[in-house]
Design an enzyme around this catalytic site. Sequence first.
Site, PDB file in Angstrom:
ATOM      1  N   GLY A  62      41.942  30.656  21.539  1.00 57.74           N
ATOM      2  CA  GLY A  62      41.905  32.088  21.873  1.00 57.74           C
ATOM      3  C   GLY A  62      41.634  32.315  23.349  1.00 57.74           C
ATOM      4  O   GLY A  62      40.899  33.210  23.748  1.00 57.74           O
TER       5      GLY A  62
ATOM      6  N   THR B  24      43.710  32.722  27.250  1.00 53.53           N
ATOM      7  CA  THR B  24      44.827  33.576  27.665  1.00 53.53           C
ATOM      8  C   THR B  24      46.113  33.140  26.979  1.00 53.53           C
ATOM      9  O   THR B  24      46.899  33.964  26.528  1.00 53.53           O
ATOM     10  CB  THR B  24      45.020  33.504  29.194  1.00 53.53           C
ATOM     11  N   ALA B  25      46.317  31.831  26.870  1.00 52.02           N
ATOM     12  CA  ALA B  25      47.546  31.328  26.253  1.00 52.02           C
ATOM     13  C   ALA B  25      47.636  31.761  24.797  1.00 52.02           C
ATOM     14  O   ALA B  25      48.665  32.259  24.343  1.00 52.02           O
ATOM     15  CB  ALA B  25      47.606  29.806  26.355  1.00 52.02           C
TER      16      ALA B  25
ATOM     17  N   LYS C 275      48.994  42.538  43.046  1.00 53.60           N
ATOM     18  CA  LYS C 275      49.315  41.390  43.900  1.00 53.60           C
ATOM     19  C   LYS C 275      50.747  41.539  44.407  1.00 53.60           C
ATOM     20  O   LYS C 275      51.675  41.594  43.608  1.00 53.60           O
ATOM     21  CB  LYS C 275      49.169  40.087  43.107  1.00 53.60           C
TER      22      LYS C 275
ATOM     23  N   VAL D 289      38.183  24.172  14.646  1.00 50.29           N
ATOM     24  CA  VAL D 289      39.070  23.265  13.924  1.00 50.29           C
ATOM     25  C   VAL D 289      38.461  21.879  14.069  1.00 50.29           C
ATOM     26  O   VAL D 289      38.269  21.390  15.186  1.00 50.29           O
ATOM     27  CB  VAL D 289      40.497  23.293  14.518  1.00 50.29           C
TER      28      VAL D 289
ATOM     29  N   GLU E 251      50.983  28.568  43.128  1.00 45.90           N
ATOM     30  CA  GLU E 251      51.847  29.744  43.026  1.00 45.90           C
ATOM     31  C   GLU E 251      51.616  30.444  41.698  1.00 45.90           C
ATOM     32  O   GLU E 251      52.495  31.116  41.178  1.00 45.90           O
ATOM     33  CB  GLU E 251      53.319  29.351  43.198  1.00 45.90           C
TER      34      GLU E 251
HETATM   35  C1  LIG Z   1      41.191  25.817  38.640  1.00 51.95           C
HETATM   36  C2  LIG Z   1      42.230  26.601  37.908  1.00 51.95           C
HETATM   37  C3  LIG Z   1      42.798  27.737  38.499  1.00 51.95           C
HETATM   38  C4  LIG Z   1      43.796  28.450  37.844  1.00 51.95           C
HETATM   39  N1  LIG Z   1      44.389  29.532  38.445  1.00 51.95           N
HETATM   40  C5  LIG Z   1      45.447  30.126  37.860  1.00 51.95           C
HETATM   41  C6  LIG Z   1      46.137  31.223  38.453  1.00 51.95           C
HETATM   42  O1  LIG Z   1      45.782  31.721  39.531  1.00 51.95           O
HETATM   43  N2  LIG Z   1      47.189  31.743  37.822  1.00 51.95           N
HETATM   44  C7  LIG Z   1      47.616  31.268  36.645  1.00 51.95           C
HETATM   45  O2  LIG Z   1      48.601  31.737  36.124  1.00 51.95           O
HETATM   46  N3  LIG Z   1      46.943  30.282  36.027  1.00 51.95           N
HETATM   47  C8  LIG Z   1      45.896  29.688  36.603  1.00 51.95           C
HETATM   48  N4  LIG Z   1      45.258  28.671  35.960  1.00 51.95           N
HETATM   49  C9  LIG Z   1      45.681  28.296  34.626  1.00 51.95           C
HETATM   50  C10 LIG Z   1      45.091  29.259  33.606  1.00 51.95           C
HETATM   51  O3  LIG Z   1      43.693  29.296  33.728  1.00 51.95           O
HETATM   52  C11 LIG Z   1      45.471  28.863  32.213  1.00 51.95           C
HETATM   53  O4  LIG Z   1      46.832  28.635  32.150  1.00 51.95           O
HETATM   54  C12 LIG Z   1      45.139  29.966  31.249  1.00 51.95           C
HETATM   55  O5  LIG Z   1      43.812  30.358  31.373  1.00 51.95           O
HETATM   56  C13 LIG Z   1      45.403  29.528  29.837  1.00 51.95           C
HETATM   57  O6  LIG Z   1      44.429  28.687  29.349  1.00 51.95           O
HETATM   58  P1  LIG Z   1      44.483  28.290  27.816  1.00 51.95           P
HETATM   59  O7  LIG Z   1      44.416  29.506  27.011  1.00 51.95           O
HETATM   60  O8  LIG Z   1      45.623  27.380  27.629  1.00 51.95           O
HETATM   61  O9  LIG Z   1      43.185  27.418  27.628  1.00 51.95           O
HETATM   62  P2  LIG Z   1      41.572  27.837  27.506  1.00 51.95           P
HETATM   63  O10 LIG Z   1      41.338  29.025  28.310  1.00 51.95           O
HETATM   64  O11 LIG Z   1      40.902  26.596  27.830  1.00 51.95           O
HETATM   65  O12 LIG Z   1      41.445  28.204  26.018  1.00 51.95           O
HETATM   66  C14 LIG Z   1      41.336  27.230  25.027  1.00 51.95           C
HETATM   67  C15 LIG Z   1      41.000  27.878  23.692  1.00 51.95           C
HETATM   68  O13 LIG Z   1      41.061  26.923  22.690  1.00 51.95           O
HETATM   69  C16 LIG Z   1      39.942  27.055  21.862  1.00 51.95           C
HETATM   70  N5  LIG Z   1      39.629  25.766  21.251  1.00 51.95           N
HETATM   71  C17 LIG Z   1      39.515  24.580  21.879  1.00 51.95           C
HETATM   72  N6  LIG Z   1      39.186  23.631  20.955  1.00 51.95           N
HETATM   73  C18 LIG Z   1      39.121  24.248  19.754  1.00 51.95           C
HETATM   74  C19 LIG Z   1      38.819  23.822  18.437  1.00 51.95           C
HETATM   75  N7  LIG Z   1      38.539  22.567  18.156  1.00 51.95           N
HETATM   76  N8  LIG Z   1      38.842  24.741  17.461  1.00 51.95           N
HETATM   77  C20 LIG Z   1      39.138  26.025  17.710  1.00 51.95           C
HETATM   78  N9  LIG Z   1      39.430  26.462  18.926  1.00 51.95           N
HETATM   79  C21 LIG Z   1      39.412  25.598  19.937  1.00 51.95           C
HETATM   80  C22 LIG Z   1      38.849  27.556  22.752  1.00 51.95           C
HETATM   81  O14 LIG Z   1      37.868  28.235  22.022  1.00 51.95           O
HETATM   82  C23 LIG Z   1      39.614  28.510  23.634  1.00 51.95           C
HETATM   83  O15 LIG Z   1      39.693  29.760  23.019  1.00 51.95           O
HETATM   84  C24 LIG Z   1      44.217  27.997  36.574  1.00 51.95           C
HETATM   85  C25 LIG Z   1      43.623  26.909  35.986  1.00 51.95           C
HETATM   86  C26 LIG Z   1      42.649  26.197  36.641  1.00 51.95           C
HETATM   87  C27 LIG Z   1      42.031  25.004  35.976  1.00 51.95           C
END
Ligand SMILES: Cc1cc2nc3c(=O)[nH]c(=O)nc-3n(C[C@H](O)[C@H](O)[C@H](O)COP(=O)(O)OP(=O)(O)OC[C@H]3O[C@@H](n4cnc5c(N)ncnc54)[C@H](O)[C@@H]3O)c2cc1C
Lengths: 249, 528
Positions: B12, B14-15, B83, B199, B362
């Site tokens: 849960g 952003t992705a 932006k 999970v 970017e």
């Molecule tokens: C340093 C840094 C800077 C960034 N800057 C940018 C930017 O400027 N622009 C941009 O587009 N992107 C940027 N990103 C990328 C961006 O942060 C991610 O693409 C975005 O936040 C999506 O993350 P996510 O949802 O994939 O993962 P996360 O935010 O890590 O979410 C993971 C989810 O999975 C859940 N989860 C994990 N394990 C389990 C489990 N076992 N059971 C149930 N749930 C679980 C967690 O609870 C959480 O809800 C950056 C990333 C980094 C590291």
Amino acid sequence: MTSPTYVPLDSTQHKHYSIVQDNSYSHAKDFNLVNVGFNEIASLSGCMPLAVAVDDTEHPHALVAVVGWPQFGNVFCGQQEWLGHALPLSIQSYPFNYALGEQKFTVLLDESAPCVSPDTSVGVALFSTDGQPSSLLKAQQSALSSLVAGQQQAQAFLKVLRELGLLTRLSVSITRQDGEVHEAANLLSINEEKLAELNADTLLQLHQQGILMAINAMMLSLRQYNRLVQLTRTNENPIEKVGLKLISE
Amino acid sequence: MTPINRIVIVGGGTAGWLTAGLLAAKHSQANKQGQSVSITVVESNSVHPIGVGEGTWPTMRRTLAKIGISEHTLITKASATFKQASKFVGWHHTNKINDENKNSRQSHYYHPFSAPQGSATADITPYWLSERAGNSYYADDVCFQPSLCEAGLAPKLPNQAKSAFCANYGYHLDAGEFIALLREHCTQQLNVHHLIDDVVNVATGIHGIEALTTLNNGEIKGDLYIDCSGFNALLIEKALGVELKDASHHLFADSALVCQAPYEQENAPIACHTLSSAQTAGWIWDIGLQHRRGTGYVHSSAHQSSHDALHTFTQYLGSVAPSLAVGDKIREIKFKTGYRHQFWKQNCIAIGLSSGFLEPLEASSLMLIEQSASLVAEQLPAHSGVMPHVAKRVNATLTYLWERTIEFLKLHYVLSNRTEDFWQDNRNVDSIPARLAGLLDEWKYRPVLESDFTSATEAFSAQSYRYILYGMVHGNSPFCDSYKYMHTPLNAKFASKQLQLNHAFTRQLHTRLPSHRGLIESYYSAIR
Ligand SMILES: Cc1cc2nc3c(=O)[nH]c(=O)nc-3n(C[C@H](O)[C@H](O)[C@H](O)COP(=O)(O)OP(=O)(O)OC[C@H]3O[C@@H](n4cnc5c(N)ncnc54)[C@H](O)[C@@H]3O)c2cc1C
């Protein structure tokens, strides 16, 4: 209406001021004549008659748009909105005005205007909290600079018209529904005969300066008296007929 | 052949929520036969989302429109700002350009979101190279946006103004608030089921994932599983064994120090661009939100010790937010650079950090999430029988996108003339992707062409390449001479007219547009 109290606009003093926008421009509801700039002739001439007003000594002193009659007030001020497709800058700029000093252009604000509020809870802010002018204020500042430029050009334009003897008295008579007739001859317009007598060189020069177009637009704009007449229809005693006469002196 | 009726999203962040939103907007309404697709997001209460990812592309406007979230909501609920560009500071050294009022500025260049003046008709770059390169700045000459950014002006007029002018823009947003907003919208408006649980086990079989076991809610089954579990990569890697294809030999950064810094004054101007300042072993991002800035130092631990990196970062923070007691406010994030060999395997697709990661130079991560989720929403297979076809196509599309993104990011490094080890290593030919190396070779003899980038799903257009390539040309760069080899006329009349038009248009915009903060405040004003 209380008389305006214009003070120089100041980003500190007026930091939290806002303006309630009034789409009918009701502050101008009693106006009959409005000062206009040379740069407004093209846009206004298709909407309202343009003429020249004289001062107490009968000296032609201002380019004006006719927006109504003393008996009707400003016929473009509707209940909800401005009833024309064009709007003179001086009406649009309200509650702002300008003062010209040595090289300096100062924006003035009428603090006593009913649409001006000393806080931002009711209207559109003049400044954002970073102290920068809002888009509303920027639009007003641009309008004021066009206004200044236009009015300066208007004076030069009038000078040319005077020097070439191109102005003549315009008599306007209106007949109201109940038969009452009013006649006024307080404005000047273009003397078409004198215009026709100008030599080719002068005409070419006027054309190149953009003055000839303005002259033609002014002449054509007199047709807009009919629009003014139409706009009195909602009055209980509207105008039935308008008559225009150019009086050669 | 099972129909695809149940989609289970693990994660849960952003992705997870963007994917849920895009899928639900398209599939959660019942069709004429009364069938709809059920979408469930399972997120852990103990593993938190990464909490960064605050810069978006203009694509986010369409994405949010599809999901049904208005700009007004985004601004007022996710501290979002506008932006218009990225500004790269100190990425290369130039001989000072002796243009009035420009000679005092640090070497920098812009990558604006708006296209150059006249580019719909013709590319004026060859003319620019022949007449202006070396004496002025490419983006400033051809686009009004750098000037707006320098002046802190907004990309458009407030809603109450009756004008349609609107520069191209994306957003900066608060990641935590954005997730909360998406979650609320998805669960309340789009019928997405939400399960807060961990999970703890993933059962697999010959068709891929068979079921998920949760800590408190037992077993969950789906017809399609979407792995949005972040760097955990719970499904795609841990359960299905798809590894990352390493790309750290192209892009060296593997760490980020991040910090949320306050503004020095409550009503400070808000930058309308992402600021990216080159440092010893990487670069620092600086993003302006409504009430704070988000900053981070992306760097290579092989080129700078963590102690020195911290010093570099705190120095920067000291210069922009002197009153900040940084101490415990800085957190470190380690990452691996690369992408999955397969994004979609059997009945599981990875979206977000689980699918791979490239440094946020970017802000491509959120864009790749939007692209991946939109692809899945659009091409959602009707049943398991056709799933392999869809998976194959989606894998090909995404692989292409990731590869092109790596090349575009690398471009920024290749063109630098900084001399620290990190920067020199970045120019090592072995580290440059072959396709990019080939193009760079060609661009010495001809300018960048639209036809260099021909895919329908191209992430970075020829124009983006021009903004970087010609933004970074310095002194006697071979790219400046490329026009000399052209056999066609430069179209000088048209081109010089465009430069004039851009200049005049820019001046006009300055007299109309409010400050960036002014635009933001108009969203909170009672009169809208
Ligand atoms: C340093 C840094 C800077 C960034 N800057 C940018 C930017 O400027 N622009 C941009 O587009 N992107 C940027 N990103 C990328 C961006 O942060 C991610 O693409 C975005 O936040 C999506 O993350 P996510 O949802 O994939 O993962 P996360 O935010 O890590 O979410 C993971 C989810 O999975 C859940 N989860 C994990 N394990 C389990 C489990 N076992 N059971 C149930 N749930 C679980 C967690 O609870 C959480 O809800 C950056 C990333 C980094 C590291």
